[in-house]
Every structure is written in C-alpha cells, then in structure tokens.
Design an enzyme around this catalytic site. Sequence first.
Site, PDB file in Angstrom:
ATOM      1  N   HIS A 136       0.196 -97.580   7.869  1.00 59.32           N
ATOM      2  CA  HIS A 136       1.365 -97.881   8.720  1.00 59.32           C
ATOM      3  C   HIS A 136       1.111 -98.996   9.801  1.00 59.32           C
ATOM      4  O   HIS A 136       1.917 -98.884  10.813  1.00 59.32           O
ATOM      5  CB  HIS A 136       1.859 -96.618   9.412  1.00 59.32           C
ATOM      6  N   VAL A 231      -2.976 -77.399  11.274  1.00 63.75           N
ATOM      7  CA  VAL A 231      -2.786 -76.205  12.223  1.00 63.75           C
ATOM      8  C   VAL A 231      -1.500 -75.535  11.595  1.00 63.75           C
ATOM      9  O   VAL A 231      -1.310 -74.130  12.002  1.00 63.75           O
ATOM     10  CB  VAL A 231      -2.546 -76.603  13.771  1.00 63.75           C
TER      11      VAL A 231
END
Length: 258
Positions: A136, A231
Amino acid sequence: MTTDVQERIAHATAILGEARRVVVLTGAGVSAESGVPTFRGERGLWRSYRPEELATPEAFRRDPALVWEWYQWRRGLIAECAPNPGHHALARLALQRDGVILVTQNVDGLHHRAAREEAGRLGTADPEPAFPLEVHGAIHRDRCSGCSRVTDATPGEEPGPPRCVSCASPLRPDVVWFGESLDPTVIGAAQQAALDADVCLVAGTSALVYPAAGLPELTLRAGGAVVEVNVGSTPVTDAATVSLHGPSGEILPLIVGG
Ligand code: OAD
C-alpha cells in the site's frame, strides 16, 4: 498462560521452524503497540474520518489541502513512534533466515526501521531498500500526481500540497488510495511468495482489503499452512492452521525464534 495457549504457541513455533519458505503478511495491528492508530476497530481512524473524504483520488481532486493536511498529521504522529518487539521479531526472522518474505499493508516504515536496528545489532548487512514489500505504499515518500516522480516526504505545515519541481502538479503521499490499483510488480511478488510458501504468518490485519487479504488463502490453496496472530477474529481465523489471540508485540517474539 493456559495449556491450550502454550500448545498453540508450540504448534505455531514448530510450523514456522520447519518451514523452508515463509511469507509474512502484516497490517495496522502490528504497529498498534507502537502507538500508530489502526483503521478499523473501536479507536480506528475510520471511526473518526471517512475514507472517501481523505483516501481516494476524488477526495484529493476535490480538496487537496484537506487530504494533504490529514497526511501531514499522520506523518507527524508516525514520526513520534518507534518499532515494537513484534517488528523486531519479524526483522530478525527475515535477516537471519533465507526464504522469508515480509509483505506489509502498513505505510509507516516501522518494519524497515526495525530491520535496520536489528542489522546493526546482529552485525549483518542493512536490509534492502525494498524491504519489506509495501503493497500500500509508504507515507514517508511523496509522489507527483502528474508525472509520478517520487521524492522524500515534504516536511512542514504549509497549507496544501507543494508543487512538483518537474511538472508543477501537486504532490501527494506515495500511498495507495481506495479505488487505485496496487503496483503490479509489488503485489505480484507478494502473491508469488504466498503461493510458494510452506507457511503464511498473518499478523494484525482485519484481512478485509483485497488483494492483500487474499494472500493467506493462496498459501492454503497451494497446500501450505496459515498461522494467524490477532487480538480479535477475522475472516482468516477459522481457516487458519493455528490461530493465536493476543497482541502481536507479545506473541510474535514467542513464535518466530531468534
Ligand atoms: P485494520 O485497522 O483494518 O485492522 C487491524 C487489525 O489488527 C484488526 O484485525 C485488529 O483486531 C488487529 N489488532 C489491533 N491491535 C492489535 C495488536 N496489538 N496485535 C495484534 N492484532 C491487533 O488494519 P489493516 O488490516 O492493516 O488501506 O487494514 C487494511 C487496509 O485498510 C490498510 O492498509 C488501509 C486501510 O484502509 C489503505 O489505506 C489502502
């Protein structure tokens, strides 16, 4: 740490230890513990800002000053951040082993900084300028919106983008915006690495933005394994060979060795 978590960490460590070729895909979550905001999630940038107003070519044409100001703010924020133990663990993995290709969606340059620091510590050669594969782009570079000339990011708080010294078109950050194509050479190399890999280690990405999000699937379809560190849960979680829930700054140093 429960026995289940210890077993999963041991499993992931074994898979990575035995692999001849490893592709690593990282996302914003890997830099979260460094203080760089993620895009999605409770405190993600896309909660407070609309991507279509800040991260598209149309937005830049409509209001170049606003887009420029937002990126200068992000550049300032990133300049205050340092690589965390997750970046360092991946840097050691890439520097110490053959056959490791690191692909990142992050534009913050923290993987490269960690690799330079680790190379200094290990006494090895500096990482290649093209390490990692930044699918990106990179926020520390500008690119001319007219002639595509790439330069270091312009510092300062001037309102609005500066002009290109060659063609006088406005400069923009050298990042990929929504609706734009990725550099075919860079994403092509990442996809080939995913197809060739015995294992794809995917860390800190919501795995929602294609084509980068498709890399773990390429490895799986070619018969390789996927280890995920996050997470939370993502579209990759159920398909992953091993899924480790927790902060990448804590988990990556445990599973990549070095
Ligand atoms: P996201 O913000 O979409 O996702 C961050 C992911 O990291 C989430 O899955 C979180 O659960 C996870 N996460 C957060 N903190 C973590 C931690 N400490 N350890 C491990 N995981 C953690 O970021 P990306 O997936 O990178 O594109 O986003 C992909 C692309 O969307 C970005 O490159 C950007 C964005 O719009 C463009 O700008 C083109």
